[in-house]
Design a protein around this motif. Sequence first.
Motif, PDB file in Angstrom:
ATOM      1  N   PHE A  48     111.664  96.943 -62.817  1.00  0.00           N
ATOM      2  CA  PHE A  48     112.716  98.049 -61.891  1.00  0.00           C
ATOM      3  C   PHE A  48     113.634  96.966 -62.243  1.00  0.00           C
ATOM      4  CE2 PHE A  48     109.234  99.518 -59.516  1.00  0.00           C
ATOM      5  CZ  PHE A  48     109.399 100.842 -59.630  1.00  0.00           C
ATOM      6  N   TYR A  49     115.609  97.646 -62.648  1.00  0.00           N
ATOM      7  CA  TYR A  49     116.081  96.763 -62.768  1.00  0.00           C
ATOM      8  C   TYR A  49     117.229  96.723 -61.507  1.00  0.00           C
ATOM      9  CZ  TYR A  49     114.725  95.909 -67.283  1.00  0.00           C
ATOM     10  OH  TYR A  49     113.730  94.967 -68.766  1.00  0.00           O
ATOM     11  N   PHE A  50     118.102  95.469 -61.436  1.00  0.00           N
ATOM     12  CA  PHE A  50     118.281  96.727 -59.691  1.00  0.00           C
ATOM     13  C   PHE A  50     119.298  95.385 -59.563  1.00  0.00           C
ATOM     14  CE2 PHE A  50     114.918  93.972 -59.031  1.00  0.00           C
ATOM     15  CZ  PHE A  50     115.342  93.028 -58.186  1.00  0.00           C
ATOM     16  N   ALA A  51     120.687  95.597 -59.032  1.00  0.00           N
ATOM     17  CA  ALA A  51     121.474  94.217 -58.233  1.00  0.00           C
ATOM     18  C   ALA A  51     121.071  93.337 -57.163  1.00  0.00           C
ATOM     19  CB  ALA A  51     123.054  94.838 -58.060  1.00  0.00           C
ATOM     20  N   ASP A  52     120.543  92.410 -57.372  1.00  0.00           N
ATOM     21  CA  ASP A  52     120.290  91.803 -56.332  1.00  0.00           C
ATOM     22  C   ASP A  52     120.950  91.336 -55.049  1.00  0.00           C
ATOM     23  OD1 ASP A  52     119.024  89.949 -54.548  1.00  0.00           O
ATOM     24  OD2 ASP A  52     117.483  88.241 -56.534  1.00  0.00           O
ATOM     25  N   THR A  53     121.056  91.716 -54.445  1.00  0.00           N
ATOM     26  CA  THR A  53     121.837  91.016 -52.999  1.00  0.00           C
ATOM     27  C   THR A  53     121.777  89.430 -52.927  1.00  0.00           C
ATOM     28  OG1 THR A  53     120.572  92.299 -51.938  1.00  0.00           O
ATOM     29  CG2 THR A  53     122.735  93.722 -52.978  1.00  0.00           C
ATOM     30  N   TYR A  54     120.754  89.510 -52.681  1.00  0.00           N
ATOM     31  CA  TYR A  54     120.170  88.137 -52.317  1.00  0.00           C
ATOM     32  C   TYR A  54     120.059  87.120 -52.985  1.00  0.00           C
ATOM     33  CZ  TYR A  54     117.603  91.577 -49.354  1.00  0.00           C
ATOM     34  OH  TYR A  54     117.263  91.936 -47.981  1.00  0.00           O
ATOM     35  N   ASN A  55     121.017  87.586 -54.493  1.00  0.00           N
ATOM     36  CA  ASN A  55     121.342  86.443 -55.331  1.00  0.00           C
ATOM     37  C   ASN A  55     122.262  86.968 -55.965  1.00  0.00           C
ATOM     38  OD1 ASN A  55     121.226  84.268 -56.887  1.00  0.00           O
ATOM     39  ND2 ASN A  55     119.396  84.693 -58.435  1.00  0.00           N
ATOM     40  N   SER A  82     109.282  91.751 -49.551  1.00  0.00           N
ATOM     41  CA  SER A  82     110.121  91.728 -47.588  1.00  0.00           C
ATOM     42  C   SER A  82     111.109  91.712 -47.894  1.00  0.00           C
ATOM     43  CB  SER A  82     109.491  90.614 -47.458  1.00  0.00           C
ATOM     44  OG  SER A  82     109.549  89.308 -48.563  1.00  0.00           O
ATOM     45  N   LYS A  83     111.921  92.009 -48.949  1.00  0.00           N
ATOM     46  CA  LYS A  83     113.051  92.470 -48.716  1.00  0.00           C
ATOM     47  C   LYS A  83     113.320  93.608 -49.597  1.00  0.00           C
ATOM     48  CE  LYS A  83     114.145  87.246 -50.143  1.00  0.00           C
ATOM     49  NZ  LYS A  83     114.990  86.338 -50.923  1.00  0.00           N
ATOM     50  N   VAL A  84     114.548  93.810 -49.090  1.00  0.00           N
ATOM     51  CA  VAL A  84     115.194  95.438 -49.475  1.00  0.00           C
ATOM     52  C   VAL A  84     116.139  95.742 -50.845  1.00  0.00           C
ATOM     53  CG1 VAL A  84     117.116  95.783 -48.113  1.00  0.00           C
ATOM     54  CG2 VAL A  84     115.695  97.546 -48.648  1.00  0.00           C
ATOM     55  N   ASN A 122     128.177  89.704 -61.606  1.00  0.00           N
ATOM     56  CA  ASN A 122     127.968  90.458 -60.145  1.00  0.00           C
ATOM     57  C   ASN A 122     128.408  92.144 -60.475  1.00  0.00           C
ATOM     58  OD1 ASN A 122     129.152  90.981 -57.583  1.00  0.00           O
ATOM     59  ND2 ASN A 122     131.101  89.708 -57.647  1.00  0.00           N
ATOM     60  N   ALA A 123     126.576  92.173 -60.573  1.00  0.00           N
ATOM     61  CA  ALA A 123     126.745  94.192 -61.202  1.00  0.00           C
ATOM     62  C   ALA A 123     126.160  94.293 -59.339  1.00  0.00           C
ATOM     63  CB  ALA A 123     125.103  93.594 -61.796  1.00  0.00           C
ATOM     64  N   TYR A 124     126.371  96.044 -59.443  1.00  0.00           N
ATOM     65  CA  TYR A 124     126.751  96.947 -58.783  1.00  0.00           C
ATOM     66  C   TYR A 124     126.179  98.702 -59.288  1.00  0.00           C
ATOM     67  CZ  TYR A 124     127.479 100.127 -55.357  1.00  0.00           C
ATOM     68  OH  TYR A 124     127.822 101.721 -54.368  1.00  0.00           O
TER      69      TYR A 124
END
Length: 341
Positions: A188-195, A175-177, A216-218
């Motif tokens: 999947f490994y990603f920077a969680d913009t919601y957290n 439900s989140k992008v 604080n990753a990107y």
Amino acid sequence: MKKIITIIVSIVAVIALAGGLTFSYFSTRFKYNSKTAVGNTAGNLNNKGRFCEYDGKIYFANPYDDGHLYVMNSDCSNARALNTDSVYYINVCGNYIYYVRNNLSSAKENSFTGQMFGVYRTDLDGQNADTITTTKSGIATLYGNDIFYQYYNANEGMYVYKAGIDGKDDKKFSSKVYNLASVYNGKFYFADTYNKNYISTLDASTGNVSAYFNVNAYLVDAADNYIYYIDLDKGYALMRLNTSNKTLEQLYSPADGGKVINYNRYGNKIFFQVEGTNTGLYRMNADGTQIEYIAAGNVSTINCTSQYTFFQYYEDNETLYRIPTVNPITKVEEIKIKTGK
């Protein structure tokens, strides 16, 4: 009685044979992948997935022809058009090409455009396109026998959807992008913009999200025993995390206060774009050694293949340049691809 039994046996045999032939036909009609198949590198997908190398061929969006789908040999010879779709986020595996279609620019030239957007699967010759979705889509990543893609709907917003590569079982997966460009060992490994942009994982089977490392990753790229990323709290420094012992290494940080704003890792090489006093494209080893200044200016869409790395400049999206990926770089070459028009 024997005659009747013989007839029944014959009928059963015919049915069994027909069933076997039918099963054989349908089982060979569609080719599935291994459960851990990956369609493109995380670095390329983070750079719009305009190039994808598979089995000695490079499938790519030709900037000289409205980004239409082309193929050429890995040494850049024998380039030819496959179809007239403007493509992004190319994934290739097995017998098929998967990509995001955006034919908005082509629509201005054609009175009949069909579906302008979506995620599609074609044969390796670019033909026999099958629809996975016709919605506007962002990053699409092939993993195993599924396509994970960013789905956009004006009424519902943007989510992550998951669909089988055969076009079946297309459903909302999150439900989140999230940016799901990087997949490794089923996650999947990603920077969680919601957290707080923490490095997080999403399980490819269950969809469960878990925080992995508090930075604080990107632009996250997980591979082998490392996770590469840009650290926004460290002045946009390029970093890597050792997943075995959770130690951090700073690979590159401009001394003049500049920023690393983009990168692409391919094997033991990292290409990265610096914005600052010495704005330009650089290359170094994956451990941060042997730093090379390649080209001045603001570059974009850095896409790597085994022999060549391709890029463009922000102010010129119609000219394509290449440099060796691993071999010594003596010059930046402008590469012209003959169009299929």
